[in-house]
Structure formats: C-alpha cells, structure tokens
Design a protein around this motif. Structure first.
Motif, PDB file in Angstrom:
ATOM      1  N   LEU A 190       0.825  -1.218   0.000  1.00  0.00           N
ATOM      2  CA  LEU A 190       0.000   0.000   0.000  1.00  0.00           C
ATOM      3  C   LEU A 190       0.854   1.261   0.000  1.00  0.00           C
ATOM      4  O   LEU A 190       0.481   2.263  -0.595  1.00  0.00           O
ATOM      5  CB  LEU A 190      -0.923  -0.005   1.219  1.00  0.00           C
ATOM      6  N   VAL A 191       1.987   1.206   0.697  1.00  0.00           N
ATOM      7  CA  VAL A 191       2.903   2.356   0.761  1.00  0.00           C
ATOM      8  C   VAL A 191       4.328   1.824   0.865  1.00  0.00           C
ATOM      9  O   VAL A 191       4.586   0.864   1.601  1.00  0.00           O
ATOM     10  CB  VAL A 191       2.619   3.262   1.990  1.00  0.00           C
ATOM     11  N   GLY A 192       5.240   2.461   0.131  1.00  0.00           N
ATOM     12  CA  GLY A 192       6.663   2.186   0.293  1.00  0.00           C
ATOM     13  C   GLY A 192       7.308   3.363   1.001  1.00  0.00           C
ATOM     14  O   GLY A 192       7.126   4.513   0.592  1.00  0.00           O
ATOM     15  N   ILE A 193       8.009   3.089   2.091  1.00  0.00           N
ATOM     16  CA  ILE A 193       8.702   4.154   2.833  1.00  0.00           C
ATOM     17  C   ILE A 193      10.199   4.020   2.558  1.00  0.00           C
ATOM     18  O   ILE A 193      10.828   3.031   2.944  1.00  0.00           O
ATOM     19  CB  ILE A 193       8.433   4.052   4.351  1.00  0.00           C
ATOM     20  N   LEU A 194      10.759   5.008   1.839  1.00  0.00           N
ATOM     21  CA  LEU A 194      12.189   5.035   1.575  1.00  0.00           C
ATOM     22  C   LEU A 194      12.837   5.887   2.658  1.00  0.00           C
ATOM     23  O   LEU A 194      12.558   7.083   2.765  1.00  0.00           O
ATOM     24  CB  LEU A 194      12.456   5.629   0.187  1.00  0.00           C
ATOM     25  N   VAL A 195      13.683   5.270   3.476  1.00  0.00           N
ATOM     26  CA  VAL A 195      14.304   5.972   4.600  1.00  0.00           C
ATOM     27  C   VAL A 195      15.674   6.497   4.172  1.00  0.00           C
ATOM     28  O   VAL A 195      16.516   5.752   3.667  1.00  0.00           O
ATOM     29  CB  VAL A 195      14.443   5.044   5.827  1.00  0.00           C
ATOM     30  N   GLY A 246       5.789  12.070  13.399  1.00  0.00           N
ATOM     31  CA  GLY A 246       4.430  12.508  13.064  1.00  0.00           C
ATOM     32  C   GLY A 246       4.224  12.818  11.595  1.00  0.00           C
ATOM     33  O   GLY A 246       3.200  12.466  11.007  1.00  0.00           O
ATOM     34  N   SER A 247       5.208  13.474  10.971  1.00  0.00           N
ATOM     35  CA  SER A 247       5.032  13.839   9.552  1.00  0.00           C
ATOM     36  C   SER A 247       4.984  12.595   8.674  1.00  0.00           C
ATOM     37  O   SER A 247       4.251  12.548   7.680  1.00  0.00           O
ATOM     38  CB  SER A 247       6.143  14.777   9.088  1.00  0.00           C
ATOM     39  N   LEU A 248       5.744  11.572   9.046  1.00  0.00           N
ATOM     40  CA  LEU A 248       5.706  10.306   8.298  1.00  0.00           C
ATOM     41  C   LEU A 248       4.344   9.641   8.466  1.00  0.00           C
ATOM     42  O   LEU A 248       3.730   9.191   7.483  1.00  0.00           O
ATOM     43  CB  LEU A 248       6.809   9.367   8.783  1.00  0.00           C
ATOM     44  N   GLU A 249       3.864   9.591   9.695  1.00  0.00           N
ATOM     45  CA  GLU A 249       2.561   8.956   9.947  1.00  0.00           C
ATOM     46  C   GLU A 249       1.452   9.672   9.177  1.00  0.00           C
ATOM     47  O   GLU A 249       0.573   9.027   8.587  1.00  0.00           O
ATOM     48  CB  GLU A 249       2.284   8.940  11.452  1.00  0.00           C
ATOM     49  N   ASP A 250       1.513  10.998   9.151  1.00  0.00           N
ATOM     50  CA  ASP A 250       0.505  11.772   8.404  1.00  0.00           C
ATOM     51  C   ASP A 250       0.542  11.426   6.911  1.00  0.00           C
ATOM     52  O   ASP A 250      -0.499  11.252   6.275  1.00  0.00           O
ATOM     53  CB  ASP A 250       0.742  13.278   8.567  1.00  0.00           C
ATOM     54  N   ALA A 251       1.762  11.356   6.359  1.00  0.00           N
ATOM     55  CA  ALA A 251       1.904  11.074   4.933  1.00  0.00           C
ATOM     56  C   ALA A 251       1.394   9.666   4.603  1.00  0.00           C
ATOM     57  O   ALA A 251       0.670   9.461   3.624  1.00  0.00           O
ATOM     58  CB  ALA A 251       3.366  11.224   4.503  1.00  0.00           C
ATOM     59  N   VAL A 252       1.764   8.697   5.443  1.00  0.00           N
ATOM     60  CA  VAL A 252       1.322   7.313   5.208  1.00  0.00           C
ATOM     61  C   VAL A 252      -0.203   7.223   5.312  1.00  0.00           C
ATOM     62  O   VAL A 252      -0.858   6.602   4.462  1.00  0.00           O
ATOM     63  CB  VAL A 252       1.994   6.340   6.203  1.00  0.00           C
ATOM     64  N   CYS A 253      -0.764   7.870   6.321  1.00  0.00           N
ATOM     65  CA  CYS A 253      -2.226   7.830   6.491  1.00  0.00           C
ATOM     66  C   CYS A 253      -2.936   8.457   5.301  1.00  0.00           C
ATOM     67  O   CYS A 253      -4.011   7.993   4.895  1.00  0.00           O
ATOM     68  CB  CYS A 253      -2.629   8.521   7.790  1.00  0.00           C
ATOM     69  N   GLY A 254      -2.351   9.502   4.724  1.00  0.00           N
ATOM     70  CA  GLY A 254      -2.938  10.108   3.535  1.00  0.00           C
ATOM     71  C   GLY A 254      -3.018   9.110   2.387  1.00  0.00           C
ATOM     72  O   GLY A 254      -4.032   9.027   1.679  1.00  0.00           O
ATOM     73  N   ALA A 314      -6.157   4.895  -0.713  1.00  0.00           N
ATOM     74  CA  ALA A 314      -6.377   3.487  -1.062  1.00  0.00           C
ATOM     75  C   ALA A 314      -7.678   2.952  -0.457  1.00  0.00           C
ATOM     76  O   ALA A 314      -7.955   1.764  -0.537  1.00  0.00           O
ATOM     77  CB  ALA A 314      -5.196   2.646  -0.583  1.00  0.00           C
ATOM     78  N   LYS A 315      -8.446   3.873   0.168  1.00  0.00           N
ATOM     79  CA  LYS A 315      -9.694   3.495   0.847  1.00  0.00           C
ATOM     80  C   LYS A 315      -9.457   2.448   1.935  1.00  0.00           C
ATOM     81  O   LYS A 315     -10.211   1.502   2.102  1.00  0.00           O
ATOM     82  CB  LYS A 315     -10.728   2.961  -0.169  1.00  0.00           C
ATOM     83  N   ARG A 316      -8.338   2.635   2.654  1.00  0.00           N
ATOM     84  CA  ARG A 316      -8.002   1.718   3.751  1.00  0.00           C
ATOM     85  C   ARG A 316      -7.868   2.499   5.062  1.00  0.00           C
ATOM     86  O   ARG A 316      -6.879   2.376   5.781  1.00  0.00           O
ATOM     87  CB  ARG A 316      -6.695   0.960   3.433  1.00  0.00           C
ATOM     88  N   ASP A 317      -8.882   3.284   5.355  1.00  0.00           N
ATOM     89  CA  ASP A 317      -8.892   4.033   6.618  1.00  0.00           C
ATOM     90  C   ASP A 317      -8.772   3.106   7.823  1.00  0.00           C
ATOM     91  O   ASP A 317      -8.305   3.512   8.887  1.00  0.00           O
ATOM     92  CB  ASP A 317     -10.184   4.848   6.742  1.00  0.00           C
ATOM     93  N   ASP A 318      -9.194   1.851   7.648  1.00  0.00           N
ATOM     94  CA  ASP A 318      -9.153   0.890   8.765  1.00  0.00           C
ATOM     95  C   ASP A 318      -7.717   0.621   9.224  1.00  0.00           C
ATOM     96  O   ASP A 318      -7.489   0.185  10.352  1.00  0.00           O
ATOM     97  CB  ASP A 318      -9.806  -0.435   8.355  1.00  0.00           C
ATOM     98  N   LEU A 319      -6.727   0.904   8.368  1.00  0.00           N
ATOM     99  CA  LEU A 319      -5.334   0.616   8.727  1.00  0.00           C
ATOM    100  C   LEU A 319      -4.628   1.815   9.359  1.00  0.00           C
ATOM    101  O   LEU A 319      -3.506   1.693   9.834  1.00  0.00           O
ATOM    102  CB  LEU A 319      -4.555   0.158   7.491  1.00  0.00           C
TER     103      LEU A 319
END
Length: 205
Positions: free
Chosen positions: A94-99, A183-191, A196-201
């Motif tokens: 659903l999301v790729g996080i490049l660190v 927090g900024s990462l969590e916000d971006a991932v949640c967006g 993806a219509k996966r608010d449940d995650l």
C-alpha cells in the motif's frame, strides 16, 4: 530468506541504505524491538511484523548499498532480492517508505552521481513509483541537521521533485526516529491509506 513472507494481503514496506535507521523506525511504528546494530548490514532478510486479527503487516527490508565486511556480490544479491520482493508483491504494498539519513543523503547521492551511475536511493525512489507503489521519503536524523528547509529542498532536487519541499508533504517526511518524532511520516502514510480506501489501517500509524 525472502521466501518466508507471512500470508498477509496488505503491507507497508521500509527500504533504504544500511544504517539509516530503518530498524529504529520499525520499532517506533510497531512497539516491537528488532535487531539493530552500529554496523551496517545487520538486517539481511526481511523483518515482518503483523498484528493478529488484521490482514496487514509492516516489513523492514534489508539495507542496500555499502556494508562493511560484506563482499560486493553479496551486496548486489541483497539489492536484487529487494527488487524482486517488491516486484512480486507490488499489488499488495500500500505504501513504500524510503528511509534516508538526512545528514548524509545529499552527499552520498552526489558522490554516486555520474554519467553511468544512478545513486541507489534515487534509483529505489523511482523504482517504487514505477511499479505503482505510493512512496514516502522518510528523511531521518533531522535532529542533526541545522538548515532543515535547505536540506529537504536539496533532497527533493536530487529525487527529481521540484522544490520547495513543503509542496511534497505527502512524499517528503522529515523525522527523527530515535526520538519518536515521526508525526510527519505517519501523516503522509495515512494520507496514502485514505487514498487506497483503507482508513481501517490508519490505527497502526
């Protein structure tokens, strides 16, 4: 090592060079400790963390790039394995996080930019997007950076995103995992999960 993927349909992945703080970020996201080391290359196979009852996991993929004491062919094999894993599971990611390491990323990218060389970080960013995975760049260790806006603008520039970075807040997320400042990462991932219509995650971030 890459064959033991748990039977979860949805996943968020962490990718990045060795020693940029992926395992520390994984601990912040999951509350679960994974083996981390001062030496690059401690994580050689994927660390999966899933929640019982939820068909979802976060996966920390091994670091790529330079690893002290690791031969070139082994390094190349790890990178090949990461690419294959992402390709094989792209429709479930659903999301790729490049660190990236905010302190050293620009220098490393510039050092490896040449006529016949694409820096690993830049290559991985475009690869994730090319296979259709929404990508967030987690710029870690920002507590060690003085000129935050300049540094983030430079990172955008190297990734082919037009600065200023603040117009890319769904893609560029400055943070300091070791201090729990994500927090900024969590916000971006949640967006992206909303898209993806996966608010449940979103409860996991």
């Amino acid at each position: 090592m890459f064959e033991n993927r748990p039977n979860c349909s949805d996943e968020v992945i962490l990718v990045g060079r060795s020693n940029v703080g992926k395992s520390t970020l994984m601990r912040e996201l999951t509350g679960h400790s994974f083996e981390t080391g001062g030496k690059p290359g401690v994580t050689r196979s994927p660390n999966h963390y899933d929640w019982s009852g939820d068909d979802f996991m976060i996966t920390d993929l091994p670091g790529f790039g330079f690893m002290s004491g690791v031969p070139d062919d082994a390094r190349e094999q790890i990178k090949t394995d990461i690419v294959r894993y992402v390709e094989d599971n792209a429709e479930n990611i659903l999301v790729g996080i490049l660190v990236l390491d905010g302190k050293s990323a620009v220098d490393i990218i510039d050092r490896h930019s040449g006529e016949d060389e694409i820096p690993h970080d830049v290559e991985m960013f475009h690869f994730l997007r090319d296979v259709g995975i929404p990508t967030v760049v987690a710029v870690n260790k920002m507590d060690k950076v003085d000129d935050e806006d300049d540094r983030l603008n430079d990172i955008c520039d190297r990734l082919g995103l037009y600065p200023p970075w603040k117009q890319w807040q769904d893609t560029i997320a400055p943070m300091t995992a070791k201090r729990g400042s994500i927090g900024s990462l969590e916000d971006a991932v949640c967006g992206h999960l909303e898209d993806a219509k996966r608010d449940d995650l979103k409860k996991f971030f």
